[in-house]
Design a protein around this motif. Structure first.
Motif, mmCIF file in Angstrom:
data_model
loop_
_atom_site.group_PDB
_atom_site.id
_atom_site.type_symbol
_atom_site.label_atom_id
_atom_site.label_comp_id
_atom_site.label_asym_id
_atom_site.label_seq_id
_atom_site.Cartn_x
_atom_site.Cartn_y
_atom_site.Cartn_z
ATOM 1 N N VAL A 82 -7.824 6.143 -14.704
ATOM 2 C CA VAL A 82 -8.129 7.627 -14.702
ATOM 3 C C VAL A 82 -8.144 8.345 -13.442
ATOM 4 O O VAL A 82 -8.919 7.779 -12.767
ATOM 5 N N VAL A 83 -7.807 9.507 -13.068
ATOM 6 C CA VAL A 83 -7.946 10.168 -11.700
ATOM 7 C C VAL A 83 -8.387 11.713 -11.914
ATOM 8 O O VAL A 83 -7.622 12.253 -13.074
ATOM 9 N N TYR A 84 -9.348 11.821 -11.369
ATOM 10 C CA TYR A 84 -9.995 13.037 -11.635
ATOM 11 C C TYR A 84 -10.163 13.955 -10.265
ATOM 12 O O TYR A 84 -10.727 13.078 -9.197
ATOM 13 N N HIS A 85 -9.745 15.263 -10.068
ATOM 14 C CA HIS A 85 -10.319 15.745 -8.665
ATOM 15 C C HIS A 85 -11.891 15.929 -8.707
ATOM 16 O O HIS A 85 -12.415 15.596 -9.863
ATOM 17 N N GLU A 86 -12.478 16.040 -7.613
ATOM 18 C CA GLU A 86 -13.912 16.367 -7.628
ATOM 19 C C GLU A 86 -14.065 17.533 -8.203
ATOM 20 O O GLU A 86 -13.264 18.375 -8.476
ATOM 21 N N GLU A 87 -15.193 17.681 -9.024
ATOM 22 C CA GLU A 87 -15.554 18.818 -9.784
ATOM 23 C C GLU A 87 -15.159 20.318 -8.887
ATOM 24 O O GLU A 87 -14.691 21.153 -9.921
ATOM 25 N N ALA A 88 -15.780 20.338 -7.659
ATOM 26 C CA ALA A 88 -15.631 21.625 -7.111
ATOM 27 C C ALA A 88 -14.354 21.967 -6.631
ATOM 28 O O ALA A 88 -13.707 23.075 -6.449
ATOM 29 N N GLU A 89 -13.238 20.670 -6.710
ATOM 30 C CA GLU A 89 -11.904 21.050 -6.178
ATOM 31 C C GLU A 89 -10.901 21.042 -7.369
ATOM 32 O O GLU A 89 -9.788 21.569 -7.135
ATOM 33 N N CYS A 90 -11.355 21.012 -8.560
ATOM 34 C CA CYS A 90 -10.484 20.964 -9.593
ATOM 35 C C CYS A 90 -10.214 22.238 -10.153
ATOM 36 O O CYS A 90 -11.153 23.162 -10.152
ATOM 37 N N ALA A 91 -9.095 22.556 -10.897
ATOM 38 C CA ALA A 91 -8.660 23.802 -11.117
ATOM 39 C C ALA A 91 -9.329 24.308 -12.524
ATOM 40 O O ALA A 91 -9.509 25.348 -13.083
ATOM 41 N N VAL A 92 -10.056 23.044 -13.161
ATOM 42 C CA VAL A 92 -10.406 23.413 -14.470
ATOM 43 C C VAL A 92 -11.997 23.330 -14.393
ATOM 44 O O VAL A 92 -12.497 22.504 -13.692
ATOM 45 N N SER A 93 -12.717 24.354 -14.664
ATOM 46 C CA SER A 93 -14.109 24.617 -14.638
ATOM 47 C C SER A 93 -14.871 23.680 -15.628
ATOM 48 O O SER A 93 -14.246 23.258 -16.433
ATOM 49 N N ARG A 94 -16.329 23.446 -15.292
ATOM 50 C CA ARG A 94 -16.791 22.640 -16.426
ATOM 51 C C ARG A 94 -16.904 23.447 -17.772
ATOM 52 O O ARG A 94 -16.908 22.785 -18.922
ATOM 53 N N ASP A 95 -17.028 24.720 -17.972
ATOM 54 C CA ASP A 95 -16.912 25.567 -19.009
ATOM 55 C C ASP A 95 -15.411 25.364 -19.838
ATOM 56 O O ASP A 95 -15.608 25.271 -21.032
ATOM 57 N N SER A 116 0.882 -1.191 -0.003
ATOM 58 C CA SER A 116 -0.028 0.085 0.127
ATOM 59 C C SER A 116 0.810 1.341 -0.041
ATOM 60 O O SER A 116 2.001 1.117 0.594
ATOM 61 N N ALA A 117 0.179 2.348 -0.500
ATOM 62 C CA ALA A 117 1.192 3.441 -0.664
ATOM 63 C C ALA A 117 0.020 4.648 -1.066
ATOM 64 O O ALA A 117 -0.937 4.551 -1.478
ATOM 65 N N GLN A 118 0.573 5.971 -0.644
ATOM 66 C CA GLN A 118 -0.069 7.045 -0.967
ATOM 67 C C GLN A 118 0.656 7.848 -1.991
ATOM 68 O O GLN A 118 1.850 8.142 -1.905
ATOM 69 N N LEU A 119 -0.033 8.015 -3.168
ATOM 70 C CA LEU A 119 0.589 8.319 -4.506
ATOM 71 C C LEU A 119 0.053 9.677 -4.825
ATOM 72 O O LEU A 119 -0.883 9.945 -4.551
ATOM 73 N N GLN A 120 0.953 10.403 -5.600
ATOM 74 C CA GLN A 120 0.480 11.543 -6.062
ATOM 75 C C GLN A 120 0.404 11.451 -7.562
ATOM 76 O O GLN A 120 1.437 11.593 -8.028
ATOM 77 N N ILE A 121 -0.834 11.524 -7.938
ATOM 78 C CA ILE A 121 -0.938 11.415 -9.403
ATOM 79 C C ILE A 121 -1.627 12.348 -10.177
ATOM 80 O O ILE A 121 -2.534 12.886 -9.253
ATOM 81 N N PRO A 122 -1.267 12.905 -11.234
ATOM 82 C CA PRO A 122 -1.917 13.949 -11.956
ATOM 83 C C PRO A 122 -3.322 13.990 -12.047
ATOM 84 O O PRO A 122 -3.641 12.683 -12.800
ATOM 85 N N CYS A 123 -4.118 14.725 -11.809
ATOM 86 C CA CYS A 123 -5.422 14.992 -12.269
ATOM 87 C C CYS A 123 -5.375 15.038 -13.959
ATOM 88 O O CYS A 123 -4.847 15.843 -14.469
ATOM 89 N N ARG A 124 -6.325 14.086 -14.538
ATOM 90 C CA ARG A 124 -6.578 13.971 -15.992
ATOM 91 C C ARG A 124 -7.011 15.327 -16.457
ATOM 92 O O ARG A 124 -6.845 15.854 -17.727
ATOM 93 N N ARG A 125 -7.736 16.274 -15.766
ATOM 94 C CA ARG A 125 -8.262 17.671 -16.548
ATOM 95 C C ARG A 125 -7.329 18.455 -16.012
ATOM 96 O O ARG A 125 -6.965 19.379 -16.775
ATOM 97 N N CYS A 126 -6.703 18.925 -14.980
ATOM 98 C CA CYS A 126 -5.959 20.098 -14.460
ATOM 99 C C CYS A 126 -4.506 19.877 -14.607
ATOM 100 O O CYS A 126 -3.828 20.761 -14.225
ATOM 101 N N LEU A 127 -4.169 18.568 -14.565
ATOM 102 C CA LEU A 127 -2.983 18.037 -14.367
ATOM 103 C C LEU A 127 -2.077 18.590 -13.181
ATOM 104 O O LEU A 127 -0.754 18.198 -12.837
#
Length: 176
Positions: free
Chosen positions: A133-146, A66-77
């Motif tokens: 695939v890894v994504y932030h929650e929409e409210a936490e992601c630096a990239v908006s829906r628009d 087991s490990a805690q990894l830092q993986i880039p979000c596919r939307r905001c990187l």
């Protein structure tokens, strides 16, 4: 908390004959293939490896990591913390020919001169356990829906074509 470091190489046949248990940590910074896949990491992976033999006298390694990894979000990187864990069963083999004979419930792991690259095998298991695939929650992601939409807006109506492709067929039908 485990503080013992897992050795880089081991003699799996000797460990299996003695039914040894190895528990400890692996520095994530030392795993170059993992860094190439998801970026440089810090911290440690916790690893538990039980060496043994089965009824057919195959040398086996039953493991957990087991490990805690830092993986880039596919939307905001931007990196996000993702827990990764894996349970695996390895069959120790000395040649590719023997690897093809290993039952499907085991993954073959190749030894070289009776030594196993244990860190390489652990890195393989970490790579196999990465999420697709890894994504932030929409409210936490630096990239908006628009910002995620491309091309024409879904609200815009596509103008209807004046000419139907079947109009050509209608004109041909009248000429025959």
């Amino acid at each position: 908390m485990l503080t013992r470091r897992i050795p880089a190489t081991v003699e799996p046949y000797r460990l299996a004959a003695n039914h040894e248990l190895l528990e400890g940590t692996v520095d994530l910074e030392s795993l170059s293939r993992l860094a190439a896949e998801i970026g440089s990491q810090s911290g440690q992976a916790q690893v538990s490896l039980q060496f043994g033999r089965d009824a057919q006298r195959r040398h086996l390694i039953e493991g957990e990591l087991s490990a805690q990894l830092q993986i880039p979000c596919r939307r905001c990187l931007q990196p996000m913390s993702v827990p990764v864990s894996s349970r695996f069963q390895l069959a120790v083999v000395s040649s590719d020919a023997l690897a093809s004979e290993v039952p499907s419930e085991y993954e073959p792991v190749l030894v070289d001169n009776e030594h196993l690259d244990l860190l390489g095998a652990i890195e393989d298991e970490l790579l196999l356990s990465l999420p697709q695939v890894v994504y932030h929650e929409e409210a936490e992601c630096a990239v908006s829906r628009d910002q995620m939409q491309s091309g024409e807006s879904a609200d815009e109506q596509v103008p209807a074509r004046a000419d139907s492709p079947f109009d050509v067929l209608k004109t041909l039908k009248g000429k025959l």
